[in-house]
Design an enzyme around this catalytic site. Structure first.
Site, PDB file in Angstrom:
ATOM      1  N   ASP A 101       0.853  -1.184   0.000  1.00  0.00           N
ATOM      2  CA  ASP A 101       0.000   0.000   0.000  1.00  0.00           C
ATOM      3  C   ASP A 101       0.896   1.244   0.000  1.00  0.00           C
ATOM      4  OD1 ASP A 101      -2.298   1.569   0.034  1.00  0.00           O
ATOM      5  OD2 ASP A 101      -3.279   0.334   1.539  1.00  0.00           O
ATOM      6  N   TYR A 102       0.260   2.386  -0.141  1.00  0.00           N
ATOM      7  CA  TYR A 102       0.936   3.659  -0.368  1.00  0.00           C
ATOM      8  C   TYR A 102       1.913   3.986   0.773  1.00  0.00           C
ATOM      9  CZ  TYR A 102       0.896   8.418  -2.463  1.00  0.00           C
ATOM     10  OH  TYR A 102       1.205   9.599  -3.085  1.00  0.00           O
TER      11      TYR A 102
END
Length: 716
Positions: free
Chosen positions: A261-262
């Site tokens: 994820d980011y």
């Protein structure tokens, strides 16, 4: 050598690491870090994937740089969040789940993929499969609700739809996008409902509740998996070897791409499990994470990690191989411009997509309460619309509508006006969604004085649900309750329309309104869909995919609870009760009213006793005793009465639907394999123990409305 072997043999370490690096293009911001130097990074082969870019022209331009201006010409993977539609925004996933209709779930994903692929996108960060039982957590809006059986069905449908399963070209087709099952796993169990917080759940809960939707997504062929931000019992999911490398890759055979994820890999430093980027990069790669989204940990930390002996170059090669394989499966090597090169769709296609959005939206609407005020009478003379959501166009989209136009949705006011052109419809917002200004309450009350009925449009703003949108008190924000009280005092019939991405604490509204409708965030056709249901043009079919609490003090709350040695008894102080409110929810899982009235009778099974490998046929008769034709939804639950591990009081095993005319009866049939009654044993492998099972059928999980029969599992 094949194409991938040839490329790997030719690549430098820097080029290999570049294939593991995903950068944000900057057109949409979904995290705290902004990319810089993206074009130069592509040109120097230090970036192999992009996110947050859409539009065929823009994507083809950067793809051209990767293919024509780099030494090896490896095309880019372009990822984007397509959670509930791309440009045509459908209902939020939680609302869509309320339809309990896997073919519709697949259709919406298919249409979203067609639109996204036409914009040049080759990968979506969906479906979101987090089981969520705490409405404080804003991301409950993005997933299928509280039940793992529903989550698994949702996973299969969405993967098939996004990836074009069954189409001639499959994932390489011009309308297919790679599906990313997220967020792996237990993200919905975040401490206190706070996004990104730790989750501390038992291994049993992992295997019974949080992992099944991901197993279903993998079985359906999902191309990618995204680990969650959270840690599970102290181990951040980005480096969770037992779950990522062992369970996901080894035990269930996932051989696709794992994308972080980011900024999640860099955030391992904040988790306190890595001392620097080299340690973070090594730990993530060792756990099986192939693509580093937006943290630069692989780019900056991996060379040092290899030099320090923290990780081997062979693991880098294995990750690069998986990334290149996905690009090959997507057909990017054969034609990097395939997505976005199709002719503009005919007007009829766009119209059909909007019609699908309307069908999805009206099937998502759940009528929670109705004291004979709905459907609205066609002879109503004056209708008052009050509340901040009545004419709030952009909020109808809900969260994660990144490519959608805020000017696109039909508002409640517009939908009702179109549906009832003979009625006088007056409107005043009364108050804002947030804030303390009550000066508009008096004018709103004034327009309701002479109304035949008041539609009170309350709820959240779109940005109050979704990522980073946790709410400690998920009730009506601002002074909306004061507006509601002022209008209730008039004594007029009131229909409360609740727009939200989660169950809201609205017990006081339910007590005083003549009807209450959960409208969620319904997308571009919100107003028309609501008008269809309110006027009776469409007989509501939506059912709650989550338990709706009376008060935030009851959460987490869900139907599949385990029995207590002292089950709740309001007449016995020393039982599992509250001192200040009932333990029962405001509305049970599966609750939803129709303009028909259905009665269930004669639940039966094809066998009273069964063995491993058998299949049971479960049937229940149903009669429409109401005045209108309608669609009934029937839930099949089971309980293993005595087992080596205490089993939940109810476990969902199937959902059936039937359409009946007034006075018509029919039979809903379920086929239940014996394996569906197994549970994870002491070693967390499925076990079917001999003994008695209770099977239940009902229109919700409310125990007062369930029919039951007994069946027995035989030894062997």
């Amino acid at each position: 050598m094949n194409r991938i072997d040839t490329l790997l043999a030719a690549m430098t370490l820097e080029e290999k690491i570049g294939q593991l690096n995903m950068a944000a293009a900057g057109r949409a911001v979904t995290g705290p870090v902004l990319a810089s130097g993206v074009i130069e990074g592509i040109r120097t082969a230090r970036i192999g994937s992009l996110l947050n870019l859409w539009g065929a022209r823009e994507i083809h331009a950067v793809q051209k740089i990767a293919v024509e201006k780099t030494r090896l010409g490896i095309p880019l993977l372009i990822g984007f969040d397509v959670l509930h539609g791309h440009k045509t925004i459908f209902p939020i996933p939680l609302a869509e789940a309320a339809s309990f209709d896997p073919p519709l779930w697949e259709r919406s994903a298919r249409e979203a993929a067609i639109e996204a692929a036409a914009d040049g996108i080759s990968m979506t960060f969906a479906p979101m499969l987090d089981i969520a039982r705490d409405p404080r957590w804003g991301r409950i809006a993005e997933g299928p609700g509280e039940d793992p059986w529903v989550g698994a069905e949702f996973a299969k449908a969405k993967v098939r739809g996004f990836q074009g399963t069954g189409l001639a070209e499959g994932l390489a087709g011009a309308t297919a996008v790679a599906a990313t099952a997220k967020h792996f796993c237990a993200y919905g169990a975040a401490l206190a409902g706070r996004d990104y917080a730790s989750a501390d759940v038992s291994e049993r809960l992992l295997h019974e509740v949080y992992l099944p939707p991901f197993a279903a997504a993998v079985a359906a062929g999902c191309a990618a998996v995204m680990p969650a931000f959270n840690d599970v019992a102290g181990i951040p999911m980005t480096v969770h070897v037992p779950l990522l490398r062992d369970w996901l890759r080894r035990d269930i055979g996932f051989d696709g791409v794992i994308v972080s994820d980011y900024n999640a890999i860099a955030e391992l430093l904040r988790h306190g499990v890595a001392g620097d980027l080299a340690e973070a990069a090594a730990a993530a790669l060792l756990a099986g994470v192939d693509i580093d989204m937006m943290s630069d940990a692989y780019s900056r930390g991996m060379p040092e990690a290899i030099a320090r002996g923290l990780v081997s170059a062979d693991l880098v090669d294995a990750a690069v191989r998986r990334v290149l394989k996905l690009k090959e499966q997507l057909g990017l090597f054969d034609d990097p411009y395939r997505r976005g090169s199709a002719r503009i769709a005919a007007p009829g296609v766009a119209k059909a997509r909007v019609e699908l959005a309307r069908e999805l939206a009206r099937r998502a609407i759940v009528v929670l309460a109705n004291d004979h005020v709905l459907p609205l009478s066609p002879i109503l003379r004056r209708i008052a619309l009050a509340g901040p959501l009545a004419d709030s166009r952009a909020d109808m989209l809900g969260p994660w509508a990144m490519a959608g136009s805020a000017a696109g949705p039909v508002t409640i006011r517009e939908g009702l006006a179109a549906a009832l052109p003979e009625a006088e419809i007056v409107f005043a917002p009364g108050v804002a969604i947030e804030g303390a200004d009550m000066s508009g309450i008096a004018p709103a009350r004034e327009i309701c004085q002479d109304a035949d009925v008041v539609l009170l449009c309350l709820g959240e703003a779109a940005n109050m649900s979704g990522e980073a949108a946790s709410r400690a008190n998920p009730g009506l924000p601002g002074v909306q309750s004061a507006l509601a009280e002022a209008i209730f005092d008039l004594g007029k019939p009131v229909v409360a329309l609740i727009s939200s991405g989660r169950p809201l604490m609205i017990a006081a509204i339910v007590e005083k309104a003549q009807a209450v409708v959960a409208t969620w965030f319904l997308g571009v056709e919100a107003g028309n869909a609501m008008a269809d249901v309110l006027t009776g043009k469409f007989n509501p079919t939506g059912r709650l995919p989550v338990t709706w609490p009376r008060d935030v003090g009851q959460v987490p709350i869900f139907f599949a609870t385990r029995p207590s040695g002292r089950p709740a008894n309001p007449h016995d102080h020393y039982t599992s009760i509250y001192l200040d409110m009932p333990v029962e929810p405001l509305f049970y899982f599966g609750h939803g009213l129709s303009y028909s009235r259905f009665t269930l009778t004669n639940l039966r099974a094809s066998k009273a006793a069964f063995k491993r490998g058998d299949e049971l046929t479960i049937e229940v008769d149903i009669l429409n005793e109401g005045p209108a034709a309608g669609e009934a939804t029937v839930f099949l639950f089971a309980r293993d009465v005595v087992a080596s591990v205490a089993r939940p009081l109810l476990e969902l095993k199937g959902v059936g639907k039937i359409v009946l005319r007034p006075g018509e009866g029919g039979t809903v049939c379920f086929r239940l394999g014996a394996a569906a009654l197994a549970f994870p044993g002491s070693d967390f492998k499925p076990v079917l123990e001999p003994g008695e099972f209770l099977l239940f059928a009902g229109q919700s999980a409310d125990p007062r409305g369930l029919l039951s029969i007994k069946v027995r599992a035989l030894p062997g």
